[in-house]
Each structure stands twice: as structure tokens, then as C-alpha cells.
Design a protein around this motif. Structure first.
Motif, PDB file in Angstrom:
ATOM      1  N   GLU A   1      45.403 -72.782 -65.559  1.00 55.00           N
ATOM      2  CA  GLU A   1      44.307 -71.870 -65.208  1.00 55.00           C
ATOM      3  C   GLU A   1      43.038 -72.092 -66.029  1.00 55.00           C
ATOM      4  O   GLU A   1      42.076 -71.336 -65.894  1.00 55.00           O
ATOM      5  N   THR A   2      43.021 -73.136 -66.856  1.00 54.15           N
ATOM      6  CA  THR A   2      41.815 -73.439 -67.644  1.00 54.15           C
ATOM      7  C   THR A   2      40.738 -74.080 -66.777  1.00 54.15           C
ATOM      8  O   THR A   2      39.545 -73.836 -66.964  1.00 54.15           O
ATOM      9  N   GLU A   3      41.162 -74.884 -65.822  1.00 54.33           N
ATOM     10  CA  GLU A   3      40.247 -75.655 -64.996  1.00 54.33           C
ATOM     11  C   GLU A   3      40.137 -75.029 -63.610  1.00 54.33           C
ATOM     12  O   GLU A   3      41.132 -74.555 -63.055  1.00 54.33           O
ATOM     13  N   ARG A   4      38.914 -75.042 -63.070  1.00 57.75           N
ATOM     14  CA  ARG A   4      38.692 -74.570 -61.697  1.00 57.75           C
ATOM     15  C   ARG A   4      37.938 -75.668 -60.952  1.00 57.75           C
ATOM     16  O   ARG A   4      36.713 -75.731 -61.024  1.00 57.75           O
ATOM     17  N   LEU A   5      38.663 -76.524 -60.244  1.00 54.47           N
ATOM     18  CA  LEU A   5      37.982 -77.610 -59.551  1.00 54.47           C
ATOM     19  C   LEU A   5      37.150 -77.104 -58.380  1.00 54.47           C
ATOM     20  O   LEU A   5      36.175 -77.734 -57.984  1.00 54.47           O
ATOM     21  N   ASN A   6      37.522 -75.975 -57.833  1.00 58.18           N
ATOM     22  CA  ASN A   6      36.634 -75.233 -56.942  1.00 58.18           C
ATOM     23  C   ASN A   6      36.180 -74.003 -57.726  1.00 58.18           C
ATOM     24  O   ASN A   6      36.952 -73.046 -57.880  1.00 58.18           O
ATOM     25  N   PRO A   7      34.948 -74.009 -58.238  1.00 58.86           N
ATOM     26  CA  PRO A   7      34.501 -72.911 -59.103  1.00 58.86           C
ATOM     27  C   PRO A   7      34.516 -71.542 -58.444  1.00 58.86           C
ATOM     28  O   PRO A   7      34.423 -70.522 -59.128  1.00 58.86           O
ATOM     29  N   ARG A   8      34.642 -71.490 -57.108  1.00 52.76           N
ATOM     30  CA  ARG A   8      34.666 -70.208 -56.403  1.00 52.76           C
ATOM     31  C   ARG A   8      36.072 -69.602 -56.334  1.00 52.76           C
ATOM     32  O   ARG A   8      36.243 -68.484 -55.841  1.00 52.76           O
ATOM     33  N   ARG A   9      37.052 -70.338 -56.832  1.00 51.20           N
ATOM     34  CA  ARG A   9      38.428 -69.836 -56.846  1.00 51.20           C
ATOM     35  C   ARG A   9      38.872 -69.504 -58.271  1.00 51.20           C
ATOM     36  O   ARG A   9      38.258 -69.967 -59.233  1.00 51.20           O
ATOM     37  N   PRO A  10      39.971 -68.742 -58.430  1.00 54.49           N
ATOM     38  CA  PRO A  10      40.547 -68.552 -59.767  1.00 54.49           C
ATOM     39  C   PRO A  10      41.030 -69.888 -60.337  1.00 54.49           C
ATOM     40  O   PRO A  10      41.118 -70.895 -59.630  1.00 54.49           O
ATOM     41  N   GLY A  11      41.358 -69.905 -61.628  1.00 51.49           N
ATOM     42  CA  GLY A  11      41.782 -71.127 -62.288  1.00 51.49           C
ATOM     43  C   GLY A  11      42.970 -71.794 -61.611  1.00 51.49           C
ATOM     44  O   GLY A  11      43.880 -71.123 -61.111  1.00 51.49           O
ATOM     45  N   ASP A  12      42.971 -73.130 -61.609  1.00 47.57           N
ATOM     46  CA  ASP A  12      44.043 -73.894 -60.972  1.00 47.57           C
ATOM     47  C   ASP A  12      45.368 -73.701 -61.707  1.00 47.57           C
ATOM     48  O   ASP A  12      45.413 -73.695 -62.948  1.00 47.57           O
ATOM     49  N   LEU A  13      46.449 -73.605 -60.929  1.00 46.51           N
ATOM     50  CA  LEU A  13      47.783 -73.439 -61.507  1.00 46.51           C
ATOM     51  C   LEU A  13      48.407 -74.804 -61.766  1.00 46.51           C
ATOM     52  O   LEU A  13      49.344 -75.238 -61.088  1.00 46.51           O
ATOM     53  N   LYS A  14      47.865 -75.483 -62.753  1.00 50.00           N
ATOM     54  CA  LYS A  14      48.374 -76.804 -63.131  1.00 50.00           C
ATOM     55  C   LYS A  14      48.059 -77.049 -64.591  1.00 50.00           C
ATOM     56  O   LYS A  14      47.195 -76.413 -65.188  1.00 50.00           O
ATOM     57  N   GLU A  15      48.798 -77.989 -65.180  1.00 47.07           N
ATOM     58  CA  GLU A  15      48.494 -78.496 -66.511  1.00 47.07           C
ATOM     59  C   GLU A  15      48.131 -79.972 -66.389  1.00 47.07           C
ATOM     60  O   GLU A  15      48.461 -80.630 -65.396  1.00 47.07           O
ATOM     61  N   ALA A  16      47.470 -80.488 -67.401  1.00 49.55           N
ATOM     62  CA  ALA A  16      47.128 -81.911 -67.400  1.00 49.55           C
ATOM     63  C   ALA A  16      47.078 -82.420 -68.827  1.00 49.55           C
ATOM     64  O   ALA A  16      46.849 -81.652 -69.766  1.00 49.55           O
TER      65      ALA A  16
END
Length: 271
Positions: free
Chosen positions: A90-105
Motif C-alpha cells: 500500500e506504499t505505492e499507488r500506480l494509479n494515483p486515483r486509487r488507494p495504495g496497491d496491495l503488493k510488495e516489491a
């Protein structure tokens, strides 16, 4: 959308010396794929599924640790490269209009052996695969230049510093943990819709597959499976000036490094 399959065997990593004229058929196939679809499956590249699996295996061992153990390797904690390191869920939002992405990297950008790594084995596997991807992407860039009728080295010259602190090319090991449907925010995805930031992106997946173009959707209710993928994001050198190949002014010139920072600010928030 059907993605074309192109056999890269004539210029695979096992081929040492290949003349420009020998690449003409391959360049035509690649041009057709990129202009008509925008995506392509490359087979017979010289990178084996075993190599891909090795990176995924050692990455998953890291991701399955507690956040407390992963925190020292966080993105932003490496002074020589702000994009290197672990990105928590949830740190990254590749679509800034959505909540943070549910992934790690885990982003491998800096190859210095003297920086902190989760383990020596982790460093060796990640950096070795980074260098394999570097070799392959330079071959793809050469073929792309030929397909456009440009000098073969025009893109190579703009990517000569891959693997150094003057180039933002990144190997991302991506991990999508199980989703708790009860805590998912409205509009949240594993990976939001987006376009990538650089020249090309090479994506590797497990034999099970399942990746989609542009985004990663939520699993169906009751599905607690995890997913993994690897992405090699190829960036021009930070000081490379990006202009239109046809000499037009359709898009204003921009330095690669400047543009990359702008995109990071969109994805991670502006301070």
C-alpha cells in the motif's frame, strides 16, 4: 487482445556476433508487434525459466519475513539511490486515483556490493539476473533502432550507464500477498492501471502465468493465493535528453532523470 509471439533466437544471449543485416527479419517482426499491439512475447531469449525461478524463490523468502526484518532495507534508506530497496504493501499507488496497491516489491537499482543487502545470496542472485536482463535489453534496443531505420547504436548510447548510479533502470521483484477481502478499500487493486516510465519493460513470470496488461486485479472471493512476477524497467541514462526520433516537436524535450522523479512523485506522493 492477442499479444504476438516473436522468436528472438537469432539474437539470443547465446549468440556472440550478429551483423545488422542478419537482424532485418527480427526487426520487422518487432516493429509490427510494437506498432500494432504495443506488447510482445519474446521466446528463445537465452534467459531460462530456471533463472527466473531462482530470483523468485530467494525474493519470496525475503517477502515472507516480518516487516520488522524487512524495514532496514526500505526504499528511501539508501543514500546513493532513493529507489533501491523494499516497498511495503500500500506504499505505492500506480494509479494515483486509487488507494495504495496491495503488493510488495524489492527494487534492485544499485549494484554496489558494499551497501546493505538482506543476505549475500540475495545480492548475488538479484545482481546476476539484473546483468542478464541488461544484456538482453541492449539487444532489444539495437533491434528497435534498426526497425525504425535509425543508427543501430542510437538507443544504446542513451542507455550506456545501466547498472550505475547515473541510470534508473530497475529490476523489481513483485509479490502479491493473500488478500483479506474484509479490509480492501473501495477501488483498491493489487496493482493500479498505469503506463510505465522508461524505454521498455521486460516482464518475467512463473510458469503458471496470470499477468494482465496495465493492471493486476483482485483475486476472486475466497482465493487466498499469492502471485509473483519480475519486471526489468529499462531507463535511459539520467542526463539523456529525450526528444522525438522523427525530429518533430510533438513532445517537449525532457531529461530522463527529471521525468523519472516526476513519475515517482505521482506514485509515492509529493512531499
Amino acid at each position: 487482445m492477442k499479444i504476438p509471439v516473436v522468436d528472438f533466437g537469432s539474437y539470443s544471449l547465446s549468440e556472440k556476433t550478429v551483423l545488422d543485416e542478419q537482424l532485418t527479419p527480427l526487426s520487422k517482426e518487432l516493429k509490427t508487434a510494437f506498432t500494432e499491439v504495443g506488447f510482445v512475447y519474446l521466446k528463445n531469449t537465452g534467459i531460462s525459466q530456471e533463472e527466473v525461478n531462482n530470483v523468485m524463490d530467494i525474493s519470496k523468502k525475503f517477502f515472507l519475513q516480518s516487516d520488522e526484518l524487512k524495514l532496514p532495507f526500505s526504499r528511501g534508506s539508501f543514500s546513493n539511490n532513493m529507489n533501491h530497496g523494499w516497498v511495503s504493501s500500500e506504499t505505492e499507488r500506480l494509479n494515483p486515483r486509487r488507494p495504495g496497491d496491495l503488493k510488495e516489491a524489492f527494487n534492485t537499482v544499485c549494484l554496489h556490493p558494499d551497501i546493505k543487502w538482506p543476505s549475500s545470496g540475495f545480492r548475488e542472485v538479484q545482481t546476476a539476473f539484473f546483468l542478464r536482463c541488461k544484456d538482453l535489453c541492449l539487444r532489444v534496443l539495437r533491434v528497435m533502432a534498426l526497425s525504425l531505420g535509425l543508427q543501430p547504436a542510437v538507443f544504446l548510447n542513451a542507455h550506456s550507464l545501466i547498472g550505475s548510479d547515473e541510470n534508473g533502470t530497475t529490476l523489481r521483484s513483485l509479490y502479491y500477498p493473500p488478500v483479506d477481502s474484509g479490509t480492501v478499500k473501495e477501488g483498491q487493486l493489487r496493482c493500479g492501471e498505469h503506463s510505465d516510465y522508461g524505454s521498455i519493460t521486460m516482464v518475467f513470470q512463473s510458469q503458471e502465468g496470470g499477468l494482465q496488461v496495465h493492471k493486476v486485479l483482485m483475486p476472486p472471493p475466497g482465493d487466498s493465493s499469492t502471485r509473483q512476477s519480475l519486471a526489468f524497467f529499462v531507463q535511459p541514462d539520467d542526463e539523456a535528453l529525450i526528444t522525438c526520433c522523427d525530429g518533430s516537436d510533438k513532445y517537449p524535450p525532457v531529461k530522463s532523470g527529471t521525468y523519472l522523479i516526476e513519475r515517482f512523485q505521482d506514485s509515492y506522493g509529493r512531499n
